[in-house]
Design a protein around this motif. Structure first.
Motif, PDB file in Angstrom:
ATOM      1  N   GLN A   4       0.820  -1.201   0.000  1.00 45.66           N
ATOM      2  CA  GLN A   4       0.000   0.000   0.000  1.00 45.66           C
ATOM      3  C   GLN A   4       0.861   1.261   0.000  1.00 45.66           C
ATOM      4  O   GLN A   4       0.532   2.247  -0.670  1.00 45.66           O
ATOM      5  CB  GLN A   4      -0.931  -0.006   1.208  1.00 45.66           C
ATOM      6  N   ILE A   5       1.950   1.239   0.756  1.00 49.27           N
ATOM      7  CA  ILE A   5       2.854   2.392   0.780  1.00 49.27           C
ATOM      8  C   ILE A   5       3.461   2.613  -0.596  1.00 49.27           C
ATOM      9  O   ILE A   5       3.558   3.751  -1.089  1.00 49.27           O
ATOM     10  CB  ILE A   5       3.945   2.195   1.840  1.00 49.27           C
ATOM     11  N   THR A   6       3.863   1.510  -1.249  1.00 51.02           N
ATOM     12  CA  THR A   6       4.457   1.607  -2.582  1.00 51.02           C
ATOM     13  C   THR A   6       3.457   2.157  -3.594  1.00 51.02           C
ATOM     14  O   THR A   6       3.776   3.027  -4.408  1.00 51.02           O
ATOM     15  CB  THR A   6       4.956   0.230  -3.036  1.00 51.02           C
ATOM     16  N   VAL A   7       2.233   1.643  -3.533  1.00 55.88           N
ATOM     17  CA  VAL A   7       1.202   2.101  -4.470  1.00 55.88           C
ATOM     18  C   VAL A   7       0.883   3.573  -4.236  1.00 55.88           C
ATOM     19  O   VAL A   7       0.729   4.355  -5.189  1.00 55.88           O
ATOM     20  CB  VAL A   7      -0.067   1.240  -4.328  1.00 55.88           C
ATOM     21  N   ALA A   8       0.775   3.980  -2.971  1.00 58.53           N
ATOM     22  CA  ALA A   8       0.470   5.368  -2.662  1.00 58.53           C
ATOM     23  C   ALA A   8       1.578   6.300  -3.156  1.00 58.53           C
ATOM     24  O   ALA A   8       1.306   7.364  -3.739  1.00 58.53           O
ATOM     25  CB  ALA A   8       0.252   5.537  -1.162  1.00 58.53           C
ATOM     26  N   ALA A   9       2.831   5.910  -2.932  1.00 57.02           N
ATOM     27  CA  ALA A   9       3.955   6.729  -3.396  1.00 57.02           C
ATOM     28  C   ALA A   9       3.971   6.823  -4.918  1.00 57.02           C
ATOM     29  O   ALA A   9       4.218   7.896  -5.488  1.00 57.02           O
ATOM     30  CB  ALA A   9       5.269   6.144  -2.890  1.00 57.02           C
ATOM     31  N   THR A  10       3.670   5.710  -5.567  1.00 52.73           N
ATOM     32  CA  THR A  10       3.607   5.715  -7.030  1.00 52.73           C
ATOM     33  C   THR A  10       2.476   6.607  -7.529  1.00 52.73           C
ATOM     34  O   THR A  10       2.638   7.356  -8.500  1.00 52.73           O
ATOM     35  CB  THR A  10       3.411   4.286  -7.558  1.00 52.73           C
ATOM     36  N   ALA A  11       1.333   6.536  -6.855  1.00 52.82           N
ATOM     37  CA  ALA A  11       0.193   7.372  -7.244  1.00 52.82           C
ATOM     38  C   ALA A  11       0.532   8.851  -7.096  1.00 52.82           C
ATOM     39  O   ALA A  11       0.159   9.674  -7.941  1.00 52.82           O
ATOM     40  CB  ALA A  11      -1.020   7.014  -6.400  1.00 52.82           C
ATOM     41  N   LEU A  12       1.222   9.198  -6.032  1.00 59.33           N
ATOM     42  CA  LEU A  12       1.603  10.597  -5.818  1.00 59.33           C
ATOM     43  C   LEU A  12       2.492  11.090  -6.963  1.00 59.33           C
ATOM     44  O   LEU A  12       2.243  12.167  -7.534  1.00 59.33           O
ATOM     45  CB  LEU A  12       2.313  10.727  -4.480  1.00 59.33           C
ATOM     46  N   LEU A  13       3.513  10.313  -7.296  1.00 60.21           N
ATOM     47  CA  LEU A  13       4.443  10.729  -8.347  1.00 60.21           C
ATOM     48  C   LEU A  13       3.777  10.755  -9.714  1.00 60.21           C
ATOM     49  O   LEU A  13       3.975  11.690 -10.503  1.00 60.21           O
ATOM     50  CB  LEU A  13       5.652   9.785  -8.363  1.00 60.21           C
ATOM     51  N   LEU A  14       2.960   9.745 -10.015  1.00 54.50           N
ATOM     52  CA  LEU A  14       2.291   9.689 -11.312  1.00 54.50           C
ATOM     53  C   LEU A  14       1.341  10.877 -11.490  1.00 54.50           C
ATOM     54  O   LEU A  14       1.265  11.464 -12.577  1.00 54.50           O
ATOM     55  CB  LEU A  14       1.524   8.376 -11.459  1.00 54.50           C
ATOM     56  N   THR A  15       0.613  11.213 -10.443  1.00 50.48           N
ATOM     57  CA  THR A  15      -0.311  12.342 -10.541  1.00 50.48           C
ATOM     58  C   THR A  15       0.437  13.641 -10.756  1.00 50.48           C
ATOM     59  O   THR A  15       0.019  14.489 -11.563  1.00 50.48           O
ATOM     60  CB  THR A  15      -1.171  12.446  -9.277  1.00 50.48           C
ATOM     61  N   ALA A 176      -3.099  10.123  -1.839  1.00 44.73           N
ATOM     62  CA  ALA A 176      -1.786  10.309  -2.453  1.00 44.73           C
ATOM     63  C   ALA A 176      -1.900  11.047  -3.783  1.00 44.73           C
ATOM     64  O   ALA A 176      -1.081  11.924  -4.098  1.00 44.73           O
ATOM     65  CB  ALA A 176      -1.120   8.948  -2.665  1.00 44.73           C
ATOM     66  N   ALA A 177      -2.930  10.715  -4.577  1.00 46.06           N
ATOM     67  CA  ALA A 177      -3.117  11.390  -5.862  1.00 46.06           C
ATOM     68  C   ALA A 177      -3.405  12.877  -5.657  1.00 46.06           C
ATOM     69  O   ALA A 177      -2.864  13.736  -6.369  1.00 46.06           O
ATOM     70  CB  ALA A 177      -4.247  10.720  -6.636  1.00 46.06           C
ATOM     71  N   LEU A 178      -4.233  13.205  -4.683  1.00 46.08           N
ATOM     72  CA  LEU A 178      -4.520  14.609  -4.392  1.00 46.08           C
ATOM     73  C   LEU A 178      -3.269  15.337  -3.896  1.00 46.08           C
ATOM     74  O   LEU A 178      -3.051  16.513  -4.216  1.00 46.08           O
ATOM     75  CB  LEU A 178      -5.639  14.717  -3.357  1.00 46.08           C
ATOM     76  N   ALA A 179      -2.438  14.627  -3.130  1.00 45.11           N
ATOM     77  CA  ALA A 179      -1.188  15.234  -2.662  1.00 45.11           C
ATOM     78  C   ALA A 179      -0.253  15.510  -3.840  1.00 45.11           C
ATOM     79  O   ALA A 179       0.416  16.552  -3.877  1.00 45.11           O
ATOM     80  CB  ALA A 179      -0.514  14.316  -1.649  1.00 45.11           C
ATOM     81  N   GLY A 180      -0.210  14.597  -4.809  1.00 45.48           N
ATOM     82  CA  GLY A 180       0.593  14.837  -6.000  1.00 45.48           C
ATOM     83  C   GLY A 180       0.093  16.025  -6.793  1.00 45.48           C
ATOM     84  O   GLY A 180       0.879  16.835  -7.309  1.00 45.48           O
ATOM     85  N   PHE A 181      -1.218  16.152  -6.884  1.00 48.17           N
ATOM     86  CA  PHE A 181      -1.804  17.306  -7.570  1.00 48.17           C
ATOM     87  C   PHE A 181      -1.474  18.609  -6.851  1.00 48.17           C
ATOM     88  O   PHE A 181      -1.249  19.650  -7.493  1.00 48.17           O
ATOM     89  CB  PHE A 181      -3.323  17.106  -7.659  1.00 48.17           C
ATOM     90  N   LEU A 182      -1.436  18.576  -5.521  1.00 46.28           N
ATOM     91  CA  LEU A 182      -1.169  19.798  -4.747  1.00 46.28           C
ATOM     92  C   LEU A 182       0.223  20.376  -5.035  1.00 46.28           C
ATOM     93  O   LEU A 182       0.464  21.558  -4.773  1.00 46.28           O
ATOM     94  CB  LEU A 182      -1.303  19.508  -3.253  1.00 46.28           C
ATOM     95  N   MET A 183       1.124  19.555  -5.565  1.00 51.57           N
ATOM     96  CA  MET A 183       2.439  20.085  -5.945  1.00 51.57           C
ATOM     97  C   MET A 183       2.316  21.179  -7.005  1.00 51.57           C
ATOM     98  O   MET A 183       3.174  22.058  -7.113  1.00 51.57           O
ATOM     99  CB  MET A 183       3.320  18.953  -6.470  1.00 51.57           C
ATOM    100  N   HIS A 184       1.249  21.126  -7.788  1.00 50.09           N
ATOM    101  CA  HIS A 184       1.023  22.122  -8.837  1.00 50.09           C
ATOM    102  C   HIS A 184      -0.079  23.114  -8.469  1.00 50.09           C
ATOM    103  O   HIS A 184      -0.328  24.050  -9.230  1.00 50.09           O
ATOM    104  CB  HIS A 184       0.615  21.421 -10.141  1.00 50.09           C
ATOM    105  N   ASN A 185      -0.732  22.914  -7.336  1.00 47.71           N
ATOM    106  CA  ASN A 185      -1.917  23.695  -7.017  1.00 47.71           C
ATOM    107  C   ASN A 185      -1.714  24.651  -5.847  1.00 47.71           C
ATOM    108  O   ASN A 185      -2.600  25.436  -5.538  1.00 47.71           O
ATOM    109  CB  ASN A 185      -3.094  22.751  -6.723  1.00 47.71           C
ATOM    110  N   TRP A 186      -0.541  24.574  -5.191  1.00 45.98           N
ATOM    111  CA  TRP A 186      -0.325  25.474  -4.060  1.00 45.98           C
ATOM    112  C   TRP A 186      -0.196  26.906  -4.574  1.00 45.98           C
ATOM    113  O   TRP A 186       0.400  27.128  -5.632  1.00 45.98           O
ATOM    114  CB  TRP A 186       0.929  25.066  -3.284  1.00 45.98           C
ATOM    115  N   PRO A 187      -0.759  27.879  -3.867  1.00 44.04           N
ATOM    116  CA  PRO A 187      -0.762  29.257  -4.367  1.00 44.04           C
ATOM    117  C   PRO A 187       0.643  29.785  -4.667  1.00 44.04           C
ATOM    118  O   PRO A 187       1.547  29.591  -3.846  1.00 44.04           O
ATOM    119  CB  PRO A 187      -1.407  30.042  -3.222  1.00 44.04           C
ATOM    120  N   PRO A 188       0.816  30.435  -5.824  1.00 45.07           N
ATOM    121  CA  PRO A 188      -0.145  30.577  -6.925  1.00 45.07           C
ATOM    122  C   PRO A 188      -0.188  29.297  -7.769  1.00 45.07           C
ATOM    123  O   PRO A 188       0.860  28.773  -8.171  1.00 45.07           O
ATOM    124  CB  PRO A 188       0.422  31.750  -7.725  1.00 45.07           C
TER     125      PRO A 188
END
Length: 339
Positions: A4-15, A176-188
């Motif tokens: 689960q940790i591996t999948v979550a980390a992969t999901a974060l990076l892929l997103t 994890a996917a939402l966390a990966g997206f937040l890398m591009h969504n933090w203000p601005p």
């Protein structure tokens, strides 16, 4: 656990990677959101949905982390809601069609057998309310993503406590996917979630919470579910009350959401997001503790009372007025183009 940790980390990076790759096509296709004097490509939603579904399907087909009975249907219904949201991002769609489509998807996944007809209808209405609430939270950079990550962790704990391992794994991937997206969504923000991602996240989280609370008392479940989504609920309630009080159409977008009023009080965009993220975390923590039986059920009611108090206080804060008509043009209601 290691899987689960591996999948979550992969999901974060892929997103994170997929969101970056979709930015240029989104701008070229004009799938963008207007926020103040800038435009944000709405490419985060498709990335979050695609990665979450791929991870869930991989675990199901590989037999490593099967979703369990009914959870695959939840994911399919969530994808249908995401497609509806994507249509709203691409072209203007009236609110009643979004609400109606989300209600149809919710009707497909509500466990009427365990909840009964009355309880099932209440659950259906609550799922739609939360999905619309998360869409409304997308009025400011990083807000919907931050609240989504926090809520996904909380609902995942509820699912794990009920031995719904497949659902818990799916929620960890969504977080994890939402966390990966937040890398591009933090203000601005350089990318937005859009109706596609926000409706999907809200729908999946609300349905998963209802599933985890099935079998518990109606009154206690209402308190836990309300505490889990206190910030989203407060934002919708604030908007509805403020627009009705001044005679403005409820479905016409305006800069009168939670983050807008907090910024009016002097907070920065980052500060408003952090403050609301802390508020969401507090509500989720109380909901989890009540579900686990570690604190009294009245704790959830205190969260609800606090959310109502916040709404009453912010109602007295005059929201910003749009500087020009172009800043208030929206493709869908309850969305604000000047975060």
């Amino acid at each position: 656990m290691l899987y689960q940790i591996t999948v979550a980390a992969t999901a974060l990076l892929l997103t994170a990677v997929l969101t970056a790759l979709l930015r240029a096509p989104a701008r070229w296709l004009r799938v963008v959101d207007r926020r103040r004097q800038r435009t944000v490509p709405l490419c985060g939603g498709p990335a979050v949905v695609l990665v979450t579904c791929l991870a869930g399907a991989a675990g199901e087909w590989g037999g490593v982390a099967p979703l369990g009975d009914g959870i695959d249907g939840l994911l399919v219904a969530g994808v249908a809601v995401a497609v509806l949201g994507l249509v709203a991002d691409v072209r203007r769609v009236k609110a009643r069609f979004l609400v109606g489509g989300t209600a149809v998807a919710a009707a497909w996944v509500v466990p009427y057998g365990e909840l009964g007809l009355g309880g099932g209808l209440l659950a259906l209405g609550w799922i739609v309310f939360v999905a619309v609430g998360f869409r409304a939270l997308d009025h400011a950079d990083a807000l919907a993503g931050t609240v989504g990550v926090v809520t996904a962790f909380g609902v995942g704990i509820l699912a794990a406590a009920e031995v719904l391992d497949g659902l818990a794994a799916l929620l960890s991937v969504l977080a994890a996917a939402l966390a990966g997206f937040l890398m591009h969504n933090w203000p601005p923000a350089r990318a937005g979630l859009g109706s596609c991602g926000s409706l999907f996240a809200g729908f999946v989280l609300a349905t998963a919470a209802v599933t985890a609370r099935t079998g518990h008392g109606l009154a206690s479940s209402a308190g836990v579910l309300s505490a889990l989504t206190a910030v989203a609920g407060a934002d919708v309630l604030l908007v509805l009350l403020s627009r009705r009080l001044v005679g403005r159409p409820v479905m016409r977008g305006a800069p009168d959401h939670l983050a807008h009023r907090l910024r009016r009080l002097g907070l920065t965009a980052q500060g408003a997001t952090v403050l609301l993220g802390v508020a969401a975390s507090s509500g989720v923590l109380v909901a989890v503790l009540v579900h686990l039986g570690w604190i009294a059920e009245s704790g959830a009611m205190w969260v609800v009372a606090g959310a109502l108090g916040l709404v009453l206080v912010l109602l007295r804060v005059r929201p910003h007025r749009p500087r020009r008509p172009a800043d208030t043009q929206v493709r869908a209601p309850l969305r604000v183009r000047n975060g």
